[in-house]
Design a protein around this motif. Sequence first.
Motif, PDB file in Angstrom:
ATOM      1  N   PRO A  94       0.770  -1.244  -0.358  1.00  0.00           N
ATOM      2  CA  PRO A  94       0.034  -0.051   0.369  1.00  0.00           C
ATOM      3  C   PRO A  94       0.349   1.211   0.041  1.00  0.00           C
ATOM      4  CG  PRO A  94      -0.315  -0.891   2.231  1.00  0.00           C
ATOM      5  CD  PRO A  94       1.261  -2.044   1.152  1.00  0.00           C
ATOM      6  N   SER A  95       0.521   2.311  -1.009  1.00  0.00           N
ATOM      7  CA  SER A  95       0.985   3.383  -0.992  1.00  0.00           C
ATOM      8  C   SER A  95       0.432   4.715  -0.863  1.00  0.00           C
ATOM      9  CB  SER A  95       1.730   3.877  -2.306  1.00  0.00           C
ATOM     10  OG  SER A  95       2.557   4.699  -2.460  1.00  0.00           O
ATOM     11  N   PHE A  96      -0.456   4.816   1.102  1.00  0.00           N
ATOM     12  CA  PHE A  96      -1.113   5.103   1.426  1.00  0.00           C
ATOM     13  C   PHE A  96      -0.890   7.004   1.071  1.00  0.00           C
ATOM     14  CE2 PHE A  96      -2.577   8.515   5.226  1.00  0.00           C
ATOM     15  CZ  PHE A  96      -4.003   8.152   4.379  1.00  0.00           C
ATOM     16  N   SER A 104      -0.615  12.025  -1.934  1.00  0.00           N
ATOM     17  CA  SER A 104      -0.118  12.983  -2.642  1.00  0.00           C
ATOM     18  C   SER A 104      -0.775  13.983  -3.893  1.00  0.00           C
ATOM     19  CB  SER A 104       1.441  12.729  -2.645  1.00  0.00           C
ATOM     20  OG  SER A 104       1.073  11.960  -4.039  1.00  0.00           O
ATOM     21  N   HIS A 105      -1.579  12.906  -4.815  1.00  0.00           N
ATOM     22  CA  HIS A 105      -2.169  13.523  -5.888  1.00  0.00           C
ATOM     23  C   HIS A 105      -2.801  14.652  -5.614  1.00  0.00           C
ATOM     24  CE1 HIS A 105      -3.446  13.938  -9.795  1.00  0.00           C
ATOM     25  NE2 HIS A 105      -4.663  13.714  -9.108  1.00  0.00           N
ATOM     26  N   PRO A 106      -3.698  14.595  -4.524  1.00  0.00           N
ATOM     27  CA  PRO A 106      -5.057  15.770  -4.708  1.00  0.00           C
ATOM     28  C   PRO A 106      -4.270  16.650  -3.954  1.00  0.00           C
ATOM     29  CG  PRO A 106      -5.301  13.868  -3.002  1.00  0.00           C
ATOM     30  CD  PRO A 106      -4.644  13.622  -3.625  1.00  0.00           C
ATOM     31  N   VAL A 107      -3.669  16.976  -2.644  1.00  0.00           N
ATOM     32  CA  VAL A 107      -2.379  17.622  -2.830  1.00  0.00           C
ATOM     33  C   VAL A 107      -1.527  19.019  -3.939  1.00  0.00           C
ATOM     34  CG1 VAL A 107      -0.946  18.330  -0.589  1.00  0.00           C
ATOM     35  CG2 VAL A 107      -1.955  16.647   0.053  1.00  0.00           C
ATOM     36  N   TRP A 108      -1.251  18.127  -4.439  1.00  0.00           N
ATOM     37  CA  TRP A 108      -0.278  18.461  -5.384  1.00  0.00           C
ATOM     38  C   TRP A 108      -1.454  19.420  -6.232  1.00  0.00           C
ATOM     39  CZ3 TRP A 108       3.873  20.443  -4.225  1.00  0.00           C
ATOM     40  CH2 TRP A 108       5.030  19.793  -3.273  1.00  0.00           C
ATOM     41  N   MET A 131      -8.444  12.951   0.020  1.00  0.00           N
ATOM     42  CA  MET A 131      -8.586  14.025   0.705  1.00  0.00           C
ATOM     43  C   MET A 131      -6.936  14.470   1.739  1.00  0.00           C
ATOM     44  SD  MET A 131     -10.297  16.874   2.714  1.00  0.00           S
ATOM     45  CE  MET A 131     -11.983  15.584   2.216  1.00  0.00           C
ATOM     46  N   PRO A 132      -6.321  15.610   0.888  1.00  0.00           N
ATOM     47  CA  PRO A 132      -5.428  15.719   2.071  1.00  0.00           C
ATOM     48  C   PRO A 132      -5.012  15.049   3.718  1.00  0.00           C
ATOM     49  CG  PRO A 132      -5.348  17.439   1.168  1.00  0.00           C
ATOM     50  CD  PRO A 132      -6.928  17.008   1.076  1.00  0.00           C
ATOM     51  N   LEU A 133      -3.255  14.673   3.958  1.00  0.00           N
ATOM     52  CA  LEU A 133      -3.858  13.702   5.134  1.00  0.00           C
ATOM     53  C   LEU A 133      -3.779  14.878   6.797  1.00  0.00           C
ATOM     54  CD1 LEU A 133      -0.782  11.114   5.086  1.00  0.00           C
ATOM     55  CD2 LEU A 133      -3.218  11.507   5.432  1.00  0.00           C
ATOM     56  N   ALA A 134      -3.757  15.824   6.096  1.00  0.00           N
ATOM     57  CA  ALA A 134      -3.753  16.990   7.153  1.00  0.00           C
ATOM     58  C   ALA A 134      -5.517  17.372   7.466  1.00  0.00           C
ATOM     59  CB  ALA A 134      -2.927  18.729   6.933  1.00  0.00           C
ATOM     60  N   TYR A 135      -5.979  16.899   7.133  1.00  0.00           N
ATOM     61  CA  TYR A 135      -7.517  17.213   6.760  1.00  0.00           C
ATOM     62  C   TYR A 135      -8.226  15.716   6.958  1.00  0.00           C
ATOM     63  CZ  TYR A 135      -6.774  22.225   4.879  1.00  0.00           C
ATOM     64  OH  TYR A 135      -5.753  23.249   5.190  1.00  0.00           O
ATOM     65  N   ALA A 136      -7.934  14.816   7.925  1.00  0.00           N
ATOM     66  CA  ALA A 136      -8.229  13.802   7.911  1.00  0.00           C
ATOM     67  C   ALA A 136      -9.426  13.629   9.007  1.00  0.00           C
ATOM     68  CB  ALA A 136      -7.117  12.521   8.070  1.00  0.00           C
TER      69      ALA A 136
END
Length: 458
Positions: free
Chosen positions: A9-11, A16-20, A418-423
Amino acid sequence: MKRQRPQAPSFLRDHSHPVWRDVAVTSMPVAMLFAVVIALVVWLVDPAPPRTITMSAGPHDSSFMQTANEYRKILARNGVTLKVLESDGSVQNLQRLLDPKAHVDLALVQGGVSEGLDTSSLVSLGSVFYVPLVVFVRGRDITQLSQLDGKRIAVGREGSGTRMLSLSLLAANGIEPGGGTTLLPLDGLQAATELVAGNVDAAMLSGDSATRALMLRLLGIPGISVMTFTEADAYTRLFPYLDVIELPRGVLDLRRKIPSETVHLISPVVEIVARPNLHPAISDLLIEAAQEVHGMPGLLQRAGQFPNPLTRDYRLSDDAERYYKSGKSFLYRSLPFWLASVADRLLVLLLPIAVLLFPALRMIPLLYRWRVRSRIYRYYGKLIAIERAALRGTAEAERQALHAELDRIEESLNTLRMPLAYADAFYVLREHVGFVRAHLDEGTHAAGTHPQSTTRAV
């Protein structure tokens, strides 16, 4: 059969795609606004120096044309093309500068030819050389222009600066066209020939008409002399564009002592006149070229006397004044011309960049946060609508439709990146979906056992 190795798994990669993408989308408007402002500053405040400029000079065999060609060679070394146009002289040069349709950037203009013209829109880059008025007469007893009244005088060709200067000086001595004095449109060799032949009594020569070779030939002929202006100082007071210069004894020919005594002459200066929109870097190049061409000593000037900021008929440009005081800037002294012009423009951009960059950097995180949260808030809008519909005590079919809408919301959330910062906000949203579903299920159960309960609640 070869077993396929399961992928780890490449979490981080998945998220990262939606973040960028969000960063790119939120940064794009700020970057575009930044680029537009910088482009406007470059275009309006500090445009690039032109690669081609146009100069109006003089007749093809004149000193004006020779000077302009020397400028052209020097500017070419710095990658600037100087187009040189032939003209009839200073008068036409000035007319071209004042005519917007002529597309002339600068010109060599002799002092004293701007009378009656509005030249307030033009600027000077400085004075570059003298064009003295030399008056040759028959006999040796003429020491004043007023003594030429009633005689035949060669005053220069039509449209030339020599003619305008000659007529102005003669008018100051009471000699006007149409009177008893014959004013002939002759100059140069033609005027000298007529003087030697006795067809004219005086020849007023200036600039290219008064070459060293021609002056030696005339002064070697018996009966012809050069008039010394004994009232030279008075002329400079009446005509501010004139200077007093001396032709020292023997300067034309030391062995034969020609002239035999010092001759006092009056002379206008030639200025480099330009339109006010001339680029500062081009102005510096032209003054530097003038220093190279006119800085050496000559018959009528000392070393380093020209160019100089002493202008007569035109105001000195701000760029020329800065150059005469402090010379070229550090960048133009240290770097090649075009590289220095780029660096100079970048320095001009530092202020607007500093003003815009910090607010822009603060705005990007705000836009990014708003974009991500707005994605969550859209779901909350749908949840609120479902919950309000459930509270109205809708029929079973409508409740089934609300359940289906909740299923579509959950299905959409399962594929939402969803970016991890907003999980945390993401999982709170999922909990609220479950809360609305439970509330809807309770409403359905209550509607089945107590049909009138919803009505009473409403």
